[in-house]
Structures are given as C-alpha cells and as structure tokens.
Design a protein around this motif. Structure first.
Motif, PDB file in Angstrom:
ATOM      1  N   LEU A  13      10.097 -20.429  -4.501  1.00 48.78           N
ATOM      2  CA  LEU A  13       9.161 -21.150  -5.289  1.00 48.78           C
ATOM      3  C   LEU A  13       9.357 -21.500  -5.780  1.00 48.78           C
ATOM      4  CD1 LEU A  13       7.585 -20.147  -8.426  1.00 48.78           C
ATOM      5  CD2 LEU A  13       9.291 -19.749  -9.422  1.00 48.78           C
ATOM      6  N   PHE A  14       9.691 -22.773  -5.949  1.00 49.27           N
ATOM      7  CA  PHE A  14       9.877 -24.708  -5.996  1.00 49.27           C
ATOM      8  C   PHE A  14       9.215 -24.348  -4.495  1.00 49.27           C
ATOM      9  CE2 PHE A  14      12.496 -24.083  -9.158  1.00 49.27           C
ATOM     10  CZ  PHE A  14      12.285 -24.822 -10.204  1.00 49.27           C
ATOM     11  N   TRP A  15       9.426 -24.169  -3.024  1.00 45.92           N
ATOM     12  CA  TRP A  15       9.051 -24.618  -2.010  1.00 45.92           C
ATOM     13  C   TRP A  15       7.388 -24.559  -2.338  1.00 45.92           C
ATOM     14  CZ3 TRP A  15      10.104 -22.196   3.290  1.00 45.92           C
ATOM     15  CH2 TRP A  15       8.937 -22.773   4.319  1.00 45.92           C
ATOM     16  N   ALA A  21       1.409 -28.074  -4.976  1.00 42.95           N
ATOM     17  CA  ALA A  21       1.651 -30.016  -5.897  1.00 42.95           C
ATOM     18  C   ALA A  21       0.417 -30.956  -4.749  1.00 42.95           C
ATOM     19  CB  ALA A  21       2.635 -30.294  -6.415  1.00 42.95           C
ATOM     20  N   ALA A  22       1.181 -30.599  -3.332  1.00 43.45           N
ATOM     21  CA  ALA A  22       1.273 -31.569  -1.810  1.00 43.45           C
ATOM     22  C   ALA A  22      -0.382 -31.863  -1.507  1.00 43.45           C
ATOM     23  CB  ALA A  22       1.599 -31.539  -1.394  1.00 43.45           C
ATOM     24  N   ALA A 214       9.763 -33.394  -9.191  1.00 38.98           N
ATOM     25  CA  ALA A 214      10.411 -32.477 -10.032  1.00 38.98           C
ATOM     26  C   ALA A 214      10.884 -31.434  -9.177  1.00 38.98           C
ATOM     27  CB  ALA A 214       9.909 -32.257 -11.103  1.00 38.98           C
ATOM     28  N   THR A 215      10.415 -31.057  -8.596  1.00 41.45           N
ATOM     29  CA  THR A 215      10.342 -29.990  -7.281  1.00 41.45           C
ATOM     30  C   THR A 215      11.274 -30.424  -6.088  1.00 41.45           C
ATOM     31  OG1 THR A 215       8.200 -29.790  -6.655  1.00 41.45           O
ATOM     32  CG2 THR A 215       8.609 -28.195  -7.963  1.00 41.45           C
ATOM     33  N   GLY A 216      10.604 -31.373  -5.657  1.00 39.55           N
ATOM     34  CA  GLY A 216      11.810 -31.971  -4.418  1.00 39.55           C
ATOM     35  C   GLY A 216      13.151 -32.103  -4.773  1.00 39.55           C
ATOM     36  N   TYR A 218      14.843 -30.369  -6.269  1.00 38.92           N
ATOM     37  CA  TYR A 218      15.385 -29.709  -6.445  1.00 38.92           C
ATOM     38  C   TYR A 218      15.627 -28.844  -5.465  1.00 38.92           C
ATOM     39  CZ  TYR A 218      16.051 -23.935  -7.343  1.00 38.92           C
ATOM     40  OH  TYR A 218      16.588 -23.593  -7.565  1.00 38.92           O
ATOM     41  N   LEU A 219      14.745 -28.965  -4.614  1.00 44.30           N
ATOM     42  CA  LEU A 219      14.797 -28.527  -2.774  1.00 44.30           C
ATOM     43  C   LEU A 219      15.699 -29.539  -2.682  1.00 44.30           C
ATOM     44  CD1 LEU A 219      10.751 -28.427  -2.133  1.00 44.30           C
ATOM     45  CD2 LEU A 219      12.594 -26.011  -2.885  1.00 44.30           C
ATOM     46  N   TRP A 220      15.892 -30.797  -2.847  1.00 40.71           N
ATOM     47  CA  TRP A 220      16.671 -31.063  -1.605  1.00 40.71           C
ATOM     48  C   TRP A 220      18.656 -31.677  -2.283  1.00 40.71           C
ATOM     49  CZ3 TRP A 220      20.126 -35.310  -4.600  1.00 40.71           C
ATOM     50  CH2 TRP A 220      20.195 -36.055  -3.627  1.00 40.71           C
ATOM     51  N   TRP A 221      18.636 -30.429  -4.161  1.00 37.65           N
ATOM     52  CA  TRP A 221      20.427 -31.257  -4.237  1.00 37.65           C
ATOM     53  C   TRP A 221      20.806 -30.078  -3.979  1.00 37.65           C
ATOM     54  CZ3 TRP A 221      20.143 -33.797  -8.531  1.00 37.65           C
ATOM     55  CH2 TRP A 221      21.925 -34.295  -8.906  1.00 37.65           C
ATOM     56  N   PRO A 222      22.094 -31.041  -3.243  1.00 36.20           N
ATOM     57  CA  PRO A 222      23.023 -29.935  -2.537  1.00 36.20           C
ATOM     58  C   PRO A 222      23.808 -28.981  -2.935  1.00 36.20           C
ATOM     59  CG  PRO A 222      23.363 -32.660  -2.941  1.00 36.20           C
ATOM     60  CD  PRO A 222      21.726 -32.319  -3.230  1.00 36.20           C
ATOM     61  N   ARG A 223      23.464 -28.568  -1.845  1.00 36.93           N
ATOM     62  CA  ARG A 223      24.086 -27.087  -2.407  1.00 36.93           C
ATOM     63  C   ARG A 223      25.332 -26.490  -1.366  1.00 36.93           C
ATOM     64  NH1 ARG A 223      19.103 -26.443  -4.258  1.00 36.93           N
ATOM     65  NH2 ARG A 223      18.611 -26.670  -6.738  1.00 36.93           N
ATOM     66  N   GLY A 224      26.254 -26.032  -2.194  1.00 36.02           N
ATOM     67  CA  GLY A 224      27.108 -25.496  -0.837  1.00 36.02           C
ATOM     68  C   GLY A 224      27.308 -26.242   0.060  1.00 36.02           C
TER      69      GLY A 224
END
Length: 476
Positions: A13-15, A21-22, A214-216, A218-224
């Motif tokens: 969704l965020f992607w 937006a882009a 804002a979405t960028g 979220y998409l970058w945020w390190p997980r796992g």
C-alpha cells in the motif's frame, strides 16, 4: 492474519501511494530543484551583476541621510512616490531608496496593508548581501511579518530602486526592482514567472513531496534482516533502491524544513497554517491600528537623519528599512531589513514630530511560531551564508538524484512485470495503520491541494479495483 502478511500488505500500500506521489510531484519537483539551486546563489550572482550599485568605496564622512533621500527623489521617475529607504550600514554599502507607482488602486492596497500593521518589505526580500529588495503588496490575509507569506498573494513589482553614495550623496544608478536577479529568480522559483495563477503547481508538488517523504521513511525503515545502510555487492534494481531510499531518509529532516517553510507562504496551505497558528495563540505581535503622531504646529517633522539616529539608539545594530509618514499625522515605521540575523528582528513606530516611540516589538516578543519562521524561511532561501548555501545545494541535488533513480527503478520494474503501477496486495487498504489514517487526515486539513488531488487518485483506484474484480469474475 499473520503479522508478516499484514506487513506485506502495508508495504504494498505504501509503495503504491509513494509511486502516486512521485508521479504527481516529480515533474514540478525537478523544476523547483533547478530553480531553487539557481536562487540560492543570488548573492554571488548579484555581486557580479549589481556590485557597481551595491558597493561603494568609503571616502570621508557620510552625508546626512536627508541628502541621499533628496538626491534619489530628484531622479525618481515621474508618477512615482517614495516608499522606504535602506540606509547604508557597513562602510561600503550604498543607500537604497525605493519608489512605487503612484497608482490610486495600488495606493489603497498599500494603505490597507500599512494599516494592518505594516507591510515590512524587508521581511519579503533577499538579505542585505543579495539586495533583492521586495516591496510586493500582499492581500489582507497576509500577516504583518512578510516572510511568513501565510495566505498572502504576490503581485508583480513595478517599483524602482535608486542607489546613492552615502558619502557624496551622488546617485549611482537606478533600475526596476524586477531587474534584480534575486527578485527574478525568486519569482521563477515560486511561480515560474507567471504570477499567482501558477503558484498552485509548486504547492501541489510540495504537498505530494510530503507524502513521498512520509511513505519513503516507512518503506526504508529497517525490519528483521533489513539493513538501514546501503550494502555492498547488491546489483540491479535493488542497488538503485537502497541508495534512493537512503539518500532520501538521510536528508529527511532538511526536507521537512524546506517543504514546511515553503508551504507556509503557499496560497492554500498557507491560509490553513495561518488559521491553525492564530487558533493556537501563535499569531505574531501586530502593530496597533490607528497609531498617529501628535501634530505640533510650531515644529516641523523630524528629518530622515534624526529618525535614523533615533531608531539606531533603540534597535539592534542591523540594516533598517525606514518608511516615512504618509499624512500630516502619520508615523515613521522602521523594521529590520537583513533577515540573515533573525535574532535582530524588530518593528518600531515613531512619532513624526517628537520621535517618541509609539510601538516597539523585538525578538523577545515573537511567538514560537514567529521565531521558527524567522529562522526557517531565511534558511530555506540560503540567507545564512555559504554553509546554508552548501546544504541547500546538497538538498537540491538529492531531489534530482531521488527523482532520477525513482524513474530508473520504475522502468526496470515495468520491464519485468509489465505493470505501470506497483502491485497492490488484496486487503492492503484494510490493513492501513491507524497512525497513517491520522497522519493523512492532518495532511488533508493542512494541505487542501493534497486532499483534492488525493480524492481524484482514490477515484482512479476505485475504478481500477472495479475493473480488476470484473476481470476476475469473467476469468472464473
């Protein structure tokens, strides 16, 4: 549903939103980046173009300010009246006197602005070094601190600037205000030289760039196992992706400052920000209405030089903009001209006969919002010196880099998948985090253009979803 599945839905969704937006913002973002980079080098460019008018060689003692004013008035174009003067501060500064067309309608608007607390053009112009003297008349919605530009409108200036040597009182030259590179590049950056009718394009871009930011993040945020920093050995589209996201996040704070300050003087968002500012008690101090001088029939009005010396004794040491009385009982209005020193910001009103202070407001009287804009907006315009210009140059180049790499990734993805839009997983909209919903609501309130265009994007998404369901039913 597992947290992993929910996370995948949210990422899709965020992607998808990030891509929208882009798609909307990137053409105007590129223009804003190029014109902004041009604008931040105003001091260096103006030093070459206008140095013969701005800089003089000290010789002997300075003449009284009245002599410089009289010399400027002697060469002013017919049908123009003086608006204000900027006396030389440093030894090699010229004195500048600004004249405006004596047009009835324009005069009424200027009177209205002055009555509202003074349209201090010094807060609307480039720094003393860049000397882009702006005297645009703003609408009643604009507050008295011109640099905020909150809800205001801008008119093409027809003012004329006369430059005078303060030591000899000789006129160095004159030109239209729009002949200043700083004024021209400012209008190019803010409205593509097209006036208010095009300002909404830049505002639209800034609004969607906020969504991209804002979405960028979220998409970058390190997980796992995902790493925050770019990793060596990665090739192809993922190599572009990791640098695209890292550069964007590394400059996230600066991006927020630039976008926020830009939106404060935009047409639609500016009005909303002003309303929220006033409702929260953060409106800046205003010059009281109806301030008048006590007319003394046996005493002439104060001279320019006496007013200047009086103001210097009360205000910080900074370049000043002095506006003369406009009527028999009018007042002298003085404000700081150099925005590169926000802590020296002030507004002063003096009695035209006695020189008594009728109003004074300094940095200590500013609200938190007023101080933030007094610092943030000059930073946005690169008016704090070379380090500020260097940061803005880096920011502008990063915008161009992010835009180019974003479209490179788009073409690489489309070459593989054949899809224009990133894939949206089933149930992605239902998986929207509560925080994202709240953030979107705040964005829509503050940025009306974002809300209107987001509604159009939502309509397109609904049509696409309907077509997808219809195709699935037919296939079944």
């Amino acid at each position: 549903m597992s947290s992993t599945a929910t996370l995948a839905q949210r990422k899709s969704l965020f992607w998808r939103i990030h891509f929208w937006a882009a798609l909307i913002a990137s053409p105007f973002a590129v223009i804003a980046a190029f014109t902004g980079i041009l604008y931040i080098f105003t001091p260096q460019i103006e030093a070459q173009l206008h140095g013969h008018l701005d800089v003089i060689q000290p010789a002997g003692n300075r003449q009284p300010l009245d002599a410089a004013i009289a010399a400027a008035q002697a060469v002013a174009p017919a049908g123009f009246q003086m608006r204000y003067a900027v006396p030389s501060l440093d030894a090699n500064d010229s004195t500048r006197v600004v004249f405006a067309p004596l047009v009835k309608e324009a005069g009424k608007e200027m009177d209205k602005a002055m009555e509202k607390g003074g349209e201090h053009s010094g807060h609307n112009m480039s720094t003393k070094s860049s000397a882009a003297i702006a005297t645009t008349v703003t609408s009643a919605a604009s507050d008295q601190k011109g640099e905020a530009r909150v809800g205001g409108t801008e008119r093409i200036s027809r003012n004329v600037i006369v430059y005078v040597n303060p030591y000899t009182a000789q006129v160095l030259g004159q030109h239209s205000e729009m002949d200043r590179f700083g004024m021209w590049s400012k209008r190019l950056h803010s409205s593509l030289l097209q006036g208010d009718g095009w300002r909404w394009l830049i505002e639209l871009s800034a609004s969607w760039l906020m969504v991209m930011l804002a979405t960028g993040i979220y998409l970058w945020w390190p997980r796992g196992s995902k790493k925050a920093l770019p990793q060596a050995g990665i090739k192809g589209r993922m190599a572009w992706a990791q640098w695209h996201s890292f550069i964007g996040v590394a400059l996230a704070l600066m991006s927020l400052v630039i976008l926020t300050t830009g939106l404060t003087w935009s047409k639609y968002s500016g009005g909303e920000i002003r309303s929220l500012r006033d409702m929260s008690g953060q409106a800046p101090p205003t010059i009281p209405r109806g301030l008048k001088s006590t007319v003394l029939t046996d005493q002439a009005k104060l001279t320019w030089d006496s007013v200047y010396q009086n103001a210097k004794s009360k205000a910080p040491e900074v370049a000043m903009q002095i506006s003369p009385p406009r009527s028999v009982d009018g007042t002298w209005r003085i404000a700081n001209f150099d925005r590169g020193q926000p802590e020296k910001r002030f507004d002063m009103v003096l009695d035209a006969y006695s020189g008594a202070s009728l109003y004074y407001s300094g940095w200590d009287k500013q609200t938190v919002f007023g101080k933030a804009t007094a610092i943030g907006i000059p930073f946005h315009r690169g008016e704090f010196g070379w380090w500020n210009q260097a940061l803005l140059l880096m920011f502008g180049l990063s915008v161009l880099f992010s835009t180019v790499t974003g479209w490179v990734m788009f073409y690489k993805r489309r070459k593989v998948t054949g899809q224009f839009l990133p894939r949206l997983m089933p149930g992605a909209w239902r998986a929207t985090p509560v925080g994202a919903v709240i953030t979107a609501a705040v964005f829509f309130v503050i940025m009306p253009l974002l809300a209107w265009t987001a509604a159009a994007v939502s309509a397109i998404e609904m049509v696409l979803a309907w077509r997808s369901r219809k195709a699935n039913i037919v296939a079944a």
